[in-house]
Design an enzyme around this catalytic site. Structure first.
Site, short mmCIF file in Angstrom:
data_model
loop_
_atom_site.label_atom_id
_atom_site.label_comp_id
_atom_site.label_asym_id
_atom_site.label_seq_id
_atom_site.Cartn_x
_atom_site.Cartn_y
_atom_site.Cartn_z
N ASP A 296 1.03 -1.18 -0.07
CA ASP A 296 -0.03 -0.05 -0.01
C ASP A 296 0.98 1.31 -0.06
O ASP A 296 2.05 1.01 0.23
CB ASP A 296 -0.99 -0.18 1.31
CG ASP A 296 -1.91 0.98 1.42
OD1 ASP A 296 -2.33 1.61 0.18
OD2 ASP A 296 -2.50 1.44 2.50
N GLU A 299 2.40 5.10 -3.74
CA GLU A 299 2.56 6.10 -5.02
C GLU A 299 3.74 7.08 -5.27
O GLU A 299 4.16 7.40 -6.35
CB GLU A 299 1.42 7.26 -4.58
CG GLU A 299 0.10 6.50 -5.00
CD GLU A 299 -0.41 5.61 -3.71
OE1 GLU A 299 -0.02 5.85 -2.80
OE2 GLU A 299 -1.10 4.63 -4.10
N ASP A 372 -9.19 4.12 -1.65
CA ASP A 372 -10.01 4.58 -0.63
C ASP A 372 -11.18 5.25 -1.28
O ASP A 372 -11.57 6.47 -1.29
CB ASP A 372 -9.33 5.64 0.47
CG ASP A 372 -8.08 4.90 0.89
OD1 ASP A 372 -8.05 3.45 0.72
OD2 ASP A 372 -7.12 5.57 1.43
C1 GLC Z 1 -4.52 3.34 3.01
C2 GLC Z 1 -5.23 2.23 2.16
C3 GLC Z 1 -6.43 1.55 2.99
C4 GLC Z 1 -5.89 0.93 4.23
C5 GLC Z 1 -5.40 2.02 5.04
C6 GLC Z 1 -4.64 1.76 6.17
O1 GLC Z 1 -5.74 4.20 3.22
O2 GLC Z 1 -5.73 2.68 0.94
O3 GLC Z 1 -7.06 0.21 2.17
O4 GLC Z 1 -6.67 0.32 5.07
O5 GLC Z 1 -4.32 2.67 4.31
O6 GLC Z 1 -3.46 0.80 6.18
#
Ligand code: GLC
Length: 686
Positions: A296, A299, A372
């Site tokens: 995650d 970017e 998100d």
């Molecule tokens: C970011 C991700 C989400 C995750 C969060 C905490 O917002 O996109 O999917 O739950 O981080 O890790």
């Protein structure tokens, strides 16, 4: 193509020196043909046809993004143009910030440009959109077969902890008989958000927990972010520091930014040595039997500044470049490091990696979820556009946070969301924790039953979904196909965008409005059966389709053979003893496939697979099903149950490979069920 002009430069390639950084801004412009439509470009949350719009590519963490917001998390600088029935593609392989203008600035000029790098673009000839998609996939790389379990239902939340909570979740799934293969552990499983650690008070013995969960049929996926906590008591930090693996600013300082753990440094995934090191860090998680890995915030996301400043330096496979050039590929290189590392550590098994960011070609390394999103009806539409668009942009293994990551869906919205997601290859419910429960049972008994049914349907369709995945792997064919990809010569499909094809034989149209009990669906060319009623409709027409809450518009192409399996609570709960082939009568010859292999290893690359090709056709008095078998994979079942839909006559007899069987009177029905040995070659029904 009879001298038709496919695409023609306006001012073509031109450039301007970039005084600030050196190099050139590179531009290219092309004339727009009358009626030209544009598609592609990855995760843009806008209408499918891009004509009249302008977009920017710069991977961005966009919590709670809105319809039309640009840019989002990914960069896929590839688009399709289509006019006069002829399609082509252009892939602008430039990782700098890039722009695409589809006639917004000047209605008859399309242009694309980047802030640096080369005007390096590929023209891909069609004339079919599907051919362009396939050739783009050849160019940028096809995916591998995923482990089959990764196509089951996955349950996530930010976050499930401590261990007791995970058990409660797992038991609730099994007690309520709601199928589920995977539980995700979001950032709170870690010790202070330090990657490759566990919070030992929340999860005292991860290996024990994971192996016990496996006995219940659950696999665990853990999240990892690129930000490494600045902490000289933390081995990952120390190792990277010692080896010089963290990104630095232009003047020599480390790239320091705040993410979940507080102050972080960031590995330079564009350096092959760093990728190798990162890949090796998974060793312990693999020994603990973690099944898959979620990358995650790549970017890369940084709290105060959004992302890295432009001056940050990157190795970029030895080129030594600034963040301006490396930004858009950073996340893909993280996913690549993960994929390659995990594959190397667990050689016999297919890796599963989920990544948020990516550049063209990211499909080689894993699945994508759209980020998100929000629990709203508008976002159901957005998810539909994003998944279709990602699919035609080379990334079929895509899905959204079912029900929305942010906010509270009501039961109805959740049901409609998950009904659509049955036909999104990555199938995961995920949400943010401070906003209530969103597990399948969170909406009351009536909705729970509907959600269970949707998940069950996913498991029933798995043989078809897996086959569709194989077609994507072999040929780069998008698994989800916008209507225009099914029938590009029909102008009705050029602007329609909510109906989508899944695989060769299905057409889906999500219900996107509250309190809706049906909607108009446009059927592309061919004849289509309503999946629920078996009623046959002529294509190139609109059809009002009933869709009370337990149904959604789902059509099957005539002549299709759809392999379905029994409902299971997880993908390898029991060996499948019988596959049901749903066969749809047709006068026109239609071909279907059914692919099988071991499901989680690489023996399929050495021939351990089987493909069944079905040809179905008929006339007013009889119908034939021909099966051809390729490959040697040994399935666990001996028989097919064949259910014939849509016979226009009452059958009295069928002949299986030359042996006639008379039907008793009471079985002479237009929906006919017969059981045959799986090795049959032809069935004739009269
Ligand atoms: C970011 C991700 C989400 C995750 C969060 C905490 O917002 O996109 O999917 O739950 O981080 O890790």
């Amino acid at each position: 193509m009879q001298n038709n002009v496919i695409t023609e430069d306006a001012s073509g390639y031109h450039w301007e020196p970039n005084p600030g950084y050196g190099g050139n801004y590179v531009y290219c412009s092309k004339k727009i043909s009358p009626n030209e439509c544009f598609f592609g470009l990855g995760d843009k949350p806008a209408s499918l046809n891009l004509r009249g719009k302008r977009f920017l590519n710069w991977g961005t963490d966009t919590y709670g993004f809105a319809k039309e917001q640009d840019p989002l998390y990914r960069t896929i600088p590839f688009y399709y143009g289509m006019h006069n029935g002829t399609a082509y593609g252009i892939f602008f392989d430039n990782s700098f910030q890039s722009f695409f203008d589809f006639g917004k600035e000047s209605p008859d000029v399309m242009s694309f440009w980047a802030e640096g790098g080369e005007m390096n673009y590929y023209f891909i000839a069609g004339p079919q959109l599907i051919e362009v998609a396939q050739n783009y996939a050849y160019l940028t790389g096809t995916a591998e077969m995923p482990p089959k379990w990764a196509l089951g239902y996955q349950q996530s939340k930010w976050s499930y902890y401590p261990e007791d909570k995970v058990w409660e979740l797992a038991h609730t799934f099994r007690d309520k008989a709601i199928p589920c293969d995977v539980i995700h552990l979001d950032i709170d499983y870690m010790d202070g958000f330090r990657c490759f650690t566990w919070d030992k008070t929340r999860f005292p013995d991860p290996a024990r927990m994971i192996n016990e969960l496996r006995k219940l049929g659950f696999k665990i996926i853990t999240i990892l972010d690129p930000g490494i906590k600045v902490d000289n008591k933390y081995w990952v930090f120390n190792e990277a520091l010692e080896k010089g693996y963290f990104c630095k600013r232009q003047d020599g300082d480390y790239m320091r930014g705040k993410v979940w753990p507080g102050d972080c440094f960031f590995p330079d995934f564009t350096n092959p040595e760093v990728r190798k090191w990162w890949g090796g860090l998974y060793k312990e998680l693999i020994e603990q039997n973690v099944a898959g890995f979620w990358n995650d915030m790549n970017e890369p996301a940084v709290f105060e500044t959004g992302t890295f400043p432009d001056d940050v330096r990157h190795d970029y496979d030895g080129q030594q470049v600034s963040h301006r050039k490396a930004h858009n590929v950073y996340g893909m290189q993280m996913a690549r490091a993960t994929h390659e590392g995990v594959k190397n550590l667990r050689k016999e098994l297919r890796p599963f990696v989920l990544t948020r960011s990516g550049y063209s070609g990211v499909q080689r390394y894993g699945a994508i979820w759209t980020g998100d999103n929000v629990a709203s009806w508008e976002h159901l539409w957005v998810a539909n556009m994003q998944c279709q668009r990602m699919s035609i942009s080379g990334v079929s293994f895509v899905g959204t946070d079912i029900g929305g990551f942010i906010g509270e869906p009501d039961g109805e919205l959740f049901v409609r969301f998950i009904q659509m997601a049955i036909f999104h290859p990555f199938f995961r419910g995920h949400s943010s924790s401070d906003q209530g429960d969103k597990e399948p049972w969170a909406f009351g008994a009536a909705y729970e039953a509907l959600i269970r049914r949707a998940i069950e349907m996913r498991y029933e369709f798995l043989p078809y979904i897996y086959t569709t995945f194989w077609q994507y792997v072999m040929k780069g064919t998008p698994m989800i196909k916008p209507l225009v990809f099914l029938s590009q010569n029909d102008p009705q499909t050029w602007l329609r965008e909510e109906e989508f094809g899944f695989g060769d034989q299905l057409l889906i149209c999500p219900i996107k409005e509250q309190a809706s009990t049906g909607r108009i669906v446009y059927l592309p060319k061919g004849n289509w059966y309503n999946f629920y009623t078996d009623k046959l409709y002529k294509g190139e027409h609109e059809v009002y389709t009933d869709a009370p809450l337990d149904r959604f518009p789902l059509y099957v192409k005539e002549g299709a053979v759809i392999p379905l399996q029994p409902v299971m609570q997880y993908t390898d709960e029991f060996p499948v003893r019988q596959i049901t082939l749903h066969v749809y009568y047709s006068v026109n010859r239609n071909v279907s496939y059914f692919y099988e292999d071991d499901g989680d290893n690489y023996t399929y690359t050495q021939g351990n697979f089987s493909v069944r090709r079905y040809t179905v056709f008929g006339n007013r008095k009889q119908m034939r099903i021909v099966q051809e078998l390729f490959g040697t994979f040994k399935s666990n079942y001996e028989d097919f149950r064949i259910i014939i839909h849509g016979l226009p006559f009452k059958p009295s007899e069928f002949i299986i490979d030359g042996t006639p069987v008379k039907l008793p009177k009471r079985l002479r029905d237009k929906t006919l069920t017969i059981t045959v040995n799986k090795s049959f070659s032809r069935i004739q029904i009269m």
